[in-house]
Each structure stands twice: as structure tokens, then as C-alpha cells.
Design a protein around this motif. Structure first.
Motif, mmCIF file in Angstrom:
data_model
loop_
_atom_site.group_PDB
_atom_site.id
_atom_site.type_symbol
_atom_site.label_atom_id
_atom_site.label_comp_id
_atom_site.label_asym_id
_atom_site.label_seq_id
_atom_site.Cartn_x
_atom_site.Cartn_y
_atom_site.Cartn_z
ATOM 1 N N LYS A 161 0.712 -1.232 -0.134
ATOM 2 C CA LYS A 161 0.037 -0.016 0.078
ATOM 3 C C LYS A 161 0.687 1.283 0.020
ATOM 4 O O LYS A 161 0.688 2.216 -0.659
ATOM 5 C CB LYS A 161 -0.867 0.039 1.224
ATOM 6 N N ASP A 162 1.802 1.345 0.898
ATOM 7 C CA ASP A 162 2.766 2.401 0.858
ATOM 8 C C ASP A 162 3.368 3.017 -0.363
ATOM 9 O O ASP A 162 3.464 3.950 -0.754
ATOM 10 C CB ASP A 162 3.745 2.342 2.040
ATOM 11 N N LEU A 163 4.015 1.600 -0.942
ATOM 12 C CA LEU A 163 4.844 2.154 -2.271
ATOM 13 C C LEU A 163 3.916 2.454 -3.259
ATOM 14 O O LEU A 163 4.011 3.450 -4.349
ATOM 15 C CB LEU A 163 5.460 0.812 -2.687
ATOM 16 N N LEU A 164 2.623 1.866 -3.376
ATOM 17 C CA LEU A 164 1.732 2.382 -4.496
ATOM 18 C C LEU A 164 1.231 3.949 -4.224
ATOM 19 O O LEU A 164 1.164 4.534 -5.127
ATOM 20 C CB LEU A 164 0.507 1.587 -4.302
ATOM 21 N N GLN A 165 1.044 4.022 -3.122
ATOM 22 C CA GLN A 165 0.506 5.544 -2.670
ATOM 23 C C GLN A 165 1.850 6.545 -2.946
ATOM 24 O O GLN A 165 1.523 7.890 -3.443
ATOM 25 C CB GLN A 165 0.388 5.460 -1.056
ATOM 26 N N GLU A 166 3.102 6.370 -2.379
ATOM 27 C CA GLU A 166 4.088 7.112 -2.871
ATOM 28 C C GLU A 166 4.255 7.258 -4.033
ATOM 29 O O GLU A 166 4.773 8.566 -4.886
ATOM 30 C CB GLU A 166 5.242 6.326 -2.227
ATOM 31 N N ALA A 167 3.948 6.197 -5.173
ATOM 32 C CA ALA A 167 4.175 6.443 -6.475
ATOM 33 C C ALA A 167 2.921 7.184 -7.314
ATOM 34 O O ALA A 167 3.038 7.416 -8.408
ATOM 35 C CB ALA A 167 4.632 5.206 -7.220
ATOM 36 N N GLY A 168 1.887 7.271 -6.376
ATOM 37 C CA GLY A 168 0.489 7.931 -6.925
ATOM 38 C C GLY A 168 0.105 7.006 -7.694
ATOM 39 O O GLY A 168 -0.548 7.413 -8.741
ATOM 40 N N LEU A 169 0.158 5.658 -7.828
ATOM 41 C CA LEU A 169 -0.574 4.656 -8.410
ATOM 42 C C LEU A 169 -1.833 4.052 -7.509
ATOM 43 O O LEU A 169 -1.929 3.779 -6.383
ATOM 44 C CB LEU A 169 0.403 3.612 -8.819
#
Length: 432
Positions: A161-169
Motif C-alpha cells: 500500500k505504501d509504495l503504491l501511494q508514494e508513487a501515486g498509483l
């Protein structure tokens, strides 16, 4: 008079719920023990289901009067153990765990599985119709019910979740979006690979199956091999390319224990595999990762999202058993609604629809994962590998194609054509 499995279950639950498990019933209440003095042997694989059922056995034994002798084996030893026993026409084990899609056809054609259709439909309160349709279809060979499902699984998408959120995905909803997100999240500078999945030759086959079905393909069409079709080439290429471009360098050596650990350690952003191993992806030893694991439906291909939805393990009865009625009483109890509920509360996905409809039945799972389960539990495809007798050889044949992609082969049509001919030869030999 012999009490039904459901009645035995209710008595077991009553005692389990009293806290200390002390049996204060009178002799008259305990007199009706339909299988007094009988002993059945239960052979199991190494699985959390076994750990969940063991504490419940003493009450079942007290209610029925029978003894249950449990013998456990690691998965790779189980098939060998059973094969030796059955080849020698042994009366034991009476009941055993088996993998319907791996051993079902072989065992049934060899006469090692007692058909259970009549047993399962004998008593209305057992409610055979409560089992999910796909779990039953996974357990049928030549029109016969060869075992009762105990554990089901479907392919899903695990994501950070965090990585997708940081990448705006957004969470990938299609296989195309999955590939795009894997590329965007592939960040070796920070030790994160975009994607991980099984890459070992045989283990990868069950997982690439959902890519194959979602593109409109299958391993076979009737009695014809179909692993060189355009749909198959597209699916195998996509899976292999994801691992080649965005997966770990040793992906070709990974089965589910290695892949799930890799994801749990925070080394991959996206992972497709079975929902039944979700606990392996949430390792508390890696803070900042476990709480950010998300679950989503398997991404859609050209034909939509069509993940496998199978019985991974079932209970079967030895046709040579001298205690078939006692064996069935155990199976009936172990697969009843009530015992399925108790086991599912331990986070082990069971095959009964009614249990999934109860709040208590989903309490053992993360809420997001429950939503994914419910979307898939009555859909998907009822097999995750070629449905043959010689499953091991068939899986090796399919796996070779995908591994060619992982190791860099650009055009796999020739490899797929050879593999298709090999799979057809397996099918033709079995049809003789």
C-alpha cells in the motif's frame, strides 16, 4: 442408535464452549457410542489445518467411542507414503489428506479413492450443497466425488500500500496495469523489486494458470493440448517477462516459500500467488512492511479476471478400509459446518459458503482479504494445472516454456510447440 456427524459436532461444540472441557455428563448420556472400540488411522500432510483439528479430536473420540490415530508427513513424503500403502493393498490409512488436482486422477484410476457421492448426500443436515461449486468440481474425477474439500484457495494480488501511494498509483486492476506498476515501482537503489512470483519450473505452473485463463486460454481443450495457442503464448510471455524485468535475479529458483518470504521482507512491491498463504506475507519481524500489505482481486486479462479457485486439500477414504463407516463419520464431522467454522476462525479458508456468510467465519482474516475472497469464492476456474494422471510430467512440460522467457528467450513459439506435442503425448497415452 448411531448419531449423525452434525449431532456429534454440536455436542463437541457444547463441550468446547464450556471453558475447561470437563465432561460432566452421566453414563446414560455417554452410552450411545456408535464406534466404540474401533480405531481409524488418519494420514495427514504438514498443514495448519492439521494443527487446528488436533485439539478437537479428543471430544470427537469421546462422542463416538472410536480412536483416531494421526500420522503426519511432509508434503513431499505424503504421496510416496500413500502410494506404498495403497500399492500393497493395505487397509490403512482409513482416512487421508490428498491434493485432488495433483493426485486425484492417478489415485482414482488406480482404485485408491472411495467414491463419496452417496455418503455425502446421505443426511440432509450435512448439507452437501453448502460446499462451493468450484471446490466440488476440483474434487470430481470421471463424474465421481473422490474426496471432501477441506481447504480452498484462489489466486490474488498482494501489493504494498505504501509504495503504491508514494508513487501515486492505483491498485492494478488489469494485467497491463500490473506490468506498468511493476516497472514504476522497480527501485533497486532502495532494494525493492517491482514484482515477485514463483519461478521454479513446476511450482510456477499453478500460478501462471490464472494469467492463462484471464487471457482466454487453458492447458487443454477437451483432449487436446493447448499450451502453444496465441492466448497461452501471451500469458506465459507476460508472466515470464514480469519476473525477468522486475523480479529477483534468482526468481527461477523460487517456489512459494521463497517468493512469499521475499515479499514479506519488503523486497518486492507486487506479488501474485494463493490467498491461502497470506499469513506468510505479513511477517511481524519486518515492521513497516506487514501493516502495509494489501490484497486485491487477480488482475484482468483480455477475458477478464479469471483466477484459479480450487480445492487444494481434501479428505478421502481408502476403499480397502475395514472401517468405512467410522472413516466417513470422521470425515462428516471434520467437514461439517461447525468444525469448518472453528478451523476457519484460525485463518484457514474453508469450502462452505454458509461459513463465509457468517461474521464469525471471516473473523480470522483481514477485512480487505475477506472482500477479495467473497468476490472469487463462487467463481474462477476449478483447476490450476493440467488435469492429467501424470501431473508432475505435465507441469514440467509447461514450466519449461515460462522459464525460457524468464531466462531471456524472446520468441517462445518453437519451445511452446515442442512442449505442446509433449503434453499431447501424455494425454494420448492416458487415453489408451
Amino acid at each position: 442408535m448411531k448419531r449423525s456427524g452434525a449431532a456429534l459436532v454440536l455436542a463437541a461444540l457444547a463441550t468446547t464452549g464450556c471453558g475447561n472441557g470437563t465432561d460432566n455428563r452421566s453414563d446414560a448420556e455417554t452410552a450411545d457410542k456408535p464406534f466404540a472400540g474401533q480405531t481409524i488411522t488418519l494420514v495427514t500432510g504438514s498443514h495448519p489445518w492439521v494443527d487446528a483439528i488436533r485439539p478437537l479430536l479428543p471430544q470427537f473420540e469421546a462422542e463416538t467411542g472410536m480412536s483416531v490415530n494421526v500420522q503426519g508427513f511432509f508434503e513431499d513424503q505424503l504421496t510416496q507414503k500413500l502410494t506404498v500403502q495403497f500399492t500393497s493393498r493395505s487397509e490403512t490409512p482409513d482416512v487421508f489428506m490428498y491434493r485432488p488436482l495433483q493426485e486425484g486422477k492417478l489415485f482414482y484410476r488406480n482404485g485408491w479413492l472411495e467414491p463419496l457421492d452417496e455418503y455425502a448426500k446421505r443426511e440432509a443436515e450435512y448439507d452437501y450443497e453448502d460446499f462451493t461449486p468450484q471446490s466440488i468440481r476440483s474434487s470430481i474425477v470421471d463424474g465421481k466425488l473422490t474426496g471432501i474439500p477441506i481447504i480452498i484457495e484462489q489466486a490474488i494480488l498482494y501489493y504494498r500500500k505504501d509504495l503504491l501511494q508514494e508513487a501515486g498509483l492505483s491498485v492494478p486492476r488489469t494485467i497491463e496495469e500490473l506490468a506498468e506498476a511493476a516497472g514504476r515501482l522497480h527501485d533497486l537503489g532502495n532494494g525493492v523489486y517491482g514484482f515477485v512470483a514463483r519461478g521454479q519450473r513446476s511450482p510456477l505452473v499453478t500460478q501462471v494458470s490464472s494469467y492463462l485463463y484471464s487471457e482466454g486460454g487453458d492447458f487443454t481443450r477437451g483432449n487436446k493440448a493447448a499450451i502453444n495457442t496465441p492466448e497461452a503464448i501471451k500469458a506465459f510471455t507476460r508472466y515470464g517477462t514480469l519476473l525477468r524485468n522486475y523480479g529477483p535475479t534468482d526468481a527461477i529458483n523460487m517456489s512459494w516459500p521463497q517468493a512469499s518470504a521475499f515479499f514479506a521482507e519488503g523486497k518486492a512491491a507486487l506479488y501474485t500467488d494463493a490467498n491461502s498463504i497470506y499469513k506468510m506475507t505479513m511477517d511481524p519481524d519486518y515492521p513497516g512492511v506487514a501493516e502495509n500489505v494489501g490484497f486485491a482481486a487477480f488482475p484482468a486479462g483480455a477475458k477478464g479476471s479469471r483466477p484459479y479457485n480450487i480445492t487444494s486439500w481434501g479428505l478421502a477414504i481408502n476403499p480397502k478400509s475395514a472401517h468405512k463407516e467410522a472413516a466417513w463419520a470422521f470425515v462428516e464431522w471434520a467437514t461439517s459446518k461447525e468444525i469448518t467454522l472453528l478451523i476457519q476462525q484460525k485463518g484457514i479458508p474453508g469450502p462452505r459458503s454458509s461459513v463465509w456468510d457468517r461474521e464469525e467465519g471471516t473473523a480470522g482474516f483481514p477485512a480487505e482479504l475477506v472482500n477479495v475472497f467473497k468476490k472469487t469464492v463462487n467463481g474462477g476456474v476449478d483447476h490450476d494445472r493440467p488435469t492429467t494422471i501424470n501431473v508432475a510430467e505435465a507441469r514440467e512440460t509447461v514450466g519449461e516454456i515460462v522459464q525460457k522467457v524468464i531466462t531471456g528467450e524472446k520468441d517462445i513459439q518453437e519451445t511452446a510447440d515442442r512442449a505442446n506435442a509433449a503434453l499431447q503425448a501424455i494425454l494420448d497415452k492416458e487415453a489408451e
